[in-house]
Enzyme design. Structure first.
Site, PDB file in Angstrom:
ATOM      1  N   ALA A 111       0.905  -1.037  -0.074  1.00  0.00           N
ATOM      2  CA  ALA A 111       0.127  -0.060   0.055  1.00  0.00           C
ATOM      3  C   ALA A 111       0.755   1.379   0.053  1.00  0.00           C
ATOM      4  O   ALA A 111       1.943   1.281   0.354  1.00  0.00           O
ATOM      5  CB  ALA A 111      -1.044   0.023   1.110  1.00  0.00           C
ATOM      6  N   ASP A 112       0.252   2.436  -0.553  1.00  0.00           N
ATOM      7  CA  ASP A 112       1.245   3.597  -0.555  1.00  0.00           C
ATOM      8  C   ASP A 112      -0.137   4.716  -0.609  1.00  0.00           C
ATOM      9  O   ASP A 112      -0.959   4.785  -1.256  1.00  0.00           O
ATOM     10  CB  ASP A 112       1.929   3.839  -1.818  1.00  0.00           C
ATOM     11  CG  ASP A 112       2.608   5.014  -1.663  1.00  0.00           C
ATOM     12  OD1 ASP A 112       3.301   5.149  -1.033  1.00  0.00           O
ATOM     13  OD2 ASP A 112       2.469   5.736  -2.787  1.00  0.00           O
ATOM     14  N   THR A 113       0.229   5.663   0.406  1.00  0.00           N
ATOM     15  CA  THR A 113      -0.599   6.624   0.550  1.00  0.00           C
ATOM     16  C   THR A 113       0.000   8.149   0.008  1.00  0.00           C
ATOM     17  O   THR A 113       1.292   8.478   0.668  1.00  0.00           O
ATOM     18  CB  THR A 113      -1.153   6.805   2.018  1.00  0.00           C
ATOM     19  OG1 THR A 113      -1.718   5.510   2.113  1.00  0.00           O
ATOM     20  CG2 THR A 113      -2.184   8.007   2.124  1.00  0.00           C
ATOM     21  N   GLY A 171      -3.168   3.659  -2.926  1.00  0.00           N
ATOM     22  CA  GLY A 171      -3.183   2.577  -3.516  1.00  0.00           C
ATOM     23  C   GLY A 171      -2.903   1.290  -2.984  1.00  0.00           C
ATOM     24  O   GLY A 171      -1.931   1.322  -2.213  1.00  0.00           O
TER      25      GLY A 171
END
Length: 263
Positions: free
Chosen positions: A124-126, A161
């Site tokens: 995950a990436d924010t 994502g």
């Protein structure tokens, strides 16, 4: 499709969260899933000026993180059994072991006992975005002040994502992307005084958070006046969407089919 419990769906998989974020770990814990944390060594794509949309950027980073961990797990899985055992050292009773040569953390009971275990890896990436400008984690005090000044009294997007990959298992060697998606939450800040912004930055909260704040942390909880969408997404992992995508996509799609969901 009705929402199903996540834990039974993932039974039989070695679930790995490819993130060192304590917030993502806490969120995934809420689902009652047994999982390991293996931080990725992937170097995140720097925010570009014109090449990627924010949604594309977080998906690229999420996939990169998950695939990096999948590759490193494959290196251990393909090593001779005696070498595999040699990678581990007892960690004093905690259920897990340190895989020294590749810097991983895995549960020896599910991994070493069955080298054909299929690993389900969540990356995950924010980021924070406003008017097309991407805000990652601030690099210094001035950067944090710049971000918070820009967000002051305004609505912005927090976009996460997520990429889910499978690796290992009988007849499977390479990591296979099962599903990727992004989720967007809209956050509006109150009008902030200079004193409050300074206090927030001097308190050290911004350094590991996109946009210089965390919705679940003290500063974010005070500064955010309104939230539209999943608040857990703004904290780093959209748990409801993750449960829906795994229930809807993982089993029907099967290995070897990457599915990018629409928001």
């Amino acid at each position: 499709m009705a929402l199903k419990p996540l834990a039974p769906l993932l039974r039989g998989y070695h679930v790995v969260l490819a993130s060192a974020s304590p917030r993502r770990r806490e969120i995934l814990d809420l689902a009652g899933v047994v999982f390991d944390v293996i931080p990725s060594h992937f170097s995140e794509v720097p925010p570009p000026e014109h090449l990627l949309r924010p949604q594309d950027l977080v998906i690229a980073n999420a996939k990169g993180k998950a695939l990096d961990v999948g590759m490193r797990l494959s290196q251990v899985r393909e090593a001779p059994v005696e070498s595999r055992l040699g990678f581990c050292e007892d960690d004093g009773g905690v259920s897990g072991c340190s895989v020294l040569r590749v810097g991983l953390l895995v549960r020896w009971r599910s991994f070493l006992a069955d080298p054909e275990t299929q690993h389900l890896i969540i990356g995950a990436d924010t980021i924070v975005a406003m008017e097309g400008q991407i805000m990652g984690k601030p690099c210094d005090r001035e950067d944090a002040l710049r971000m918070l000044t820009r967000l002051n009294g305004r609505e912005h997007s927090v976009i996460t994502g997520v990429a889910i990959i499978l690796t290992g298992g009988a007849g499977t060697r390479d990591a296979e992307v099962v599903v990727v998606f992004h989720e967007e939450t809209l956050v509006t800040f109150s009008k902030l005084s200079d004193e409050l912004v300074q206090e927030h930055v001097e308190g050290g909260e911004p350094w590991d958070k996109a946009g210089g704040y965390g919705l679940q942390a003290r500063g974010g909880a005070i500064m955010a006046e309104a939230v539209r969408g999943d608040p857990l997404n703004a904290a780093g992992l959209p748990l409801n969407r993750l449960c829906r995508e795994l229930g809807r996509r993982l089993l029907p799609s099967g290995p070897g089919q990457e599915v990018e969901s629409q928001t």
